[in-house]
Scaffold this motif. Structure first.
Motif, mmCIF file in Angstrom:
data_model
loop_
_atom_site.group_PDB
_atom_site.id
_atom_site.type_symbol
_atom_site.label_atom_id
_atom_site.label_comp_id
_atom_site.label_asym_id
_atom_site.label_seq_id
_atom_site.Cartn_x
_atom_site.Cartn_y
_atom_site.Cartn_z
ATOM 1 N N VAL A 176 39.127 34.633 44.455
ATOM 2 C CA VAL A 176 39.666 35.695 43.602
ATOM 3 C C VAL A 176 39.043 37.036 43.965
ATOM 4 O O VAL A 176 39.736 38.060 44.050
ATOM 5 N N ASN A 177 37.725 37.060 44.181
ATOM 6 C CA ASN A 177 37.054 38.311 44.562
ATOM 7 C C ASN A 177 37.564 38.813 45.911
ATOM 8 O O ASN A 177 37.752 40.025 46.105
ATOM 9 N N LEU A 178 37.781 37.897 46.842
ATOM 10 C CA LEU A 178 38.308 38.278 48.150
ATOM 11 C C LEU A 178 39.707 38.868 48.007
ATOM 12 O O LEU A 178 40.056 39.857 48.673
ATOM 13 N N SER A 179 40.496 38.283 47.112
ATOM 14 C CA SER A 179 41.846 38.796 46.870
ATOM 15 C C SER A 179 41.803 40.196 46.268
ATOM 16 O O SER A 179 42.615 41.054 46.620
ATOM 17 N N ASP A 180 40.849 40.428 45.358
ATOM 18 C CA ASP A 180 40.709 41.766 44.763
ATOM 19 C C ASP A 180 40.411 42.803 45.843
ATOM 20 O O ASP A 180 40.951 43.921 45.822
ATOM 21 N N VAL A 207 36.081 47.872 55.357
ATOM 22 C CA VAL A 207 36.186 46.832 54.327
ATOM 23 C C VAL A 207 36.927 45.610 54.875
ATOM 24 O O VAL A 207 36.588 44.472 54.550
ATOM 25 N N THR A 208 37.936 45.847 55.722
ATOM 26 C CA THR A 208 38.663 44.697 56.299
ATOM 27 C C THR A 208 37.737 43.827 57.143
ATOM 28 O O THR A 208 37.921 42.610 57.216
ATOM 29 N N VAL A 235 45.131 35.357 51.836
ATOM 30 C CA VAL A 235 44.412 36.527 51.330
ATOM 31 C C VAL A 235 43.943 37.396 52.488
ATOM 32 O O VAL A 235 44.073 38.632 52.465
ATOM 33 N N ALA A 236 43.397 36.754 53.526
ATOM 34 C CA ALA A 236 42.958 37.503 54.708
ATOM 35 C C ALA A 236 44.138 38.199 55.377
ATOM 36 O O ALA A 236 44.007 39.316 55.899
ATOM 37 N N GLY A 237 45.312 37.561 55.344
ATOM 38 C CA GLY A 237 46.506 38.173 55.914
ATOM 39 C C GLY A 237 46.905 39.442 55.186
ATOM 40 O O GLY A 237 47.344 40.425 55.803
ATOM 41 N N GLY A 242 47.035 45.346 55.350
ATOM 42 C CA GLY A 242 46.569 46.595 54.774
ATOM 43 C C GLY A 242 45.818 47.429 55.795
ATOM 44 O O GLY A 242 45.983 48.655 55.858
ATOM 45 N N GLY A 243 45.015 46.743 56.631
ATOM 46 C CA GLY A 243 44.318 47.448 57.705
ATOM 47 C C GLY A 243 45.290 48.068 58.690
ATOM 48 O O GLY A 243 45.059 49.164 59.197
#
Length: 251
Positions: A176-180, A207-208, A235-237, A242-243
């Motif tokens: 969940v924190n990683l998703s945030d 941040v990425t 989530v990493a995707g 975003g990056g």
């Protein structure tokens, strides 16, 4: 049908040498409902005529991209909350995928129309033809983020209804924190596109890297948990896409 729509054609026709099957008719209807302004205007046993009533000059491309970002953001929030709260949120996120696709294909239609007609480019808010490529890439990244969010929602359903896997509170909290973090990355990246804040865009890229490192650590901690590993990958995707938007903002 999608190809003709994105190329900016207002009228096109599906033709068959024999009676069009019920399956194909339903498929034409299904896709026409997912393309804004497109409808069936005439149907015979061997032919389906489609007409698009969209006036491209009524839209601004930045408005469409922001709308797509909001849809993707909402889907992501709902899908992650579904991991620990109501599964109805997962259903909501999955249903929003059609809306995300609708915004994406409309944006591509407008951009391709602007490429052909400088008047349209000006009216939808494009000051430079080179922006067409950038905005098309941004739209694609946002559409992929929505796809990742839909996948998270589907994994949430599997995890809580069909799967035998059980995640510890600690592992779920990390996901969940990683998703945030990933959510924050792509939303700020979209803001950078329109604000021109290069410093913030560079910070987003840093941040990425943090997200990627945490993703690798989590994958090592979940060697035999396919659903949880898929969640981490999705989530990493989102962060990676975003990056990509942040890189475009810098360029």
């Amino acid at each position: 049908i999608v190809g003709n729509y994105t190329l900016g054609r207002d009228a096109f026709r599906v033709v068959s040498s024999t009676r069009i099957s019920r399956m194909h008719i339903e498929e034409v209807r299904r896709i026409s409902h997912r393309l804004m302004g497109l409808g069936i205007v005439q149907e015979t046993p061997e032919r389906i005529d489609l007409q698009c009533s969209i006036d491209p000059t009524r839209f601004k491309i930045d408005m469409l991209l922001r709308r797509l970002a909001v849809i993707a953001s909402t889907m992501n929030l709902e899908s992650v909350e579904a991991l620990t709260e109501s599964l109805e949120l997962a259903d909501d996120a999955i249903r929003r995928e059609d809306e995300a696709d609708m915004m994406y294909w409309l944006a591509i239609r407008l951009l391709l129309s602007a490429q052909r007609d400088p008047t349209i480019a000006e009216k939808i808010g494009l000051e430079d033809p080179s922006q067409i490529v950038y905005y098309a890439l941004i739209a694609r990244y946002l559409e992929l983020i929505a796809d990742h969010a839909e996948s998270i929602a589907r994994r949430a359903v599997e995890l809580r209804t069909h799967g035998k896997e059980r995640a510890s509170k600690q592992v779920m909290s990390k996901i969940v924190n990683l998703s945030d973090l990933a959510q924050n990355v792509f939303l700020k990246a979209v803001d950078c596109v329109f604000s021109g804040d290069i410093e913030l865009a560079n910070n987003i890229l840093e941040v990425t890297k943090v997200i990627r490192n945490e993703h690798e650590r989590l994958m090592k901690d979940l060697p035999e948990s396919p659903i949880l590993r898929t969640l981490v990958l999705e989530v990493a995707g989102i962060a990676d896409n975003g990056g990509g938007i942040a890189v475009i903002a810098i360029n």
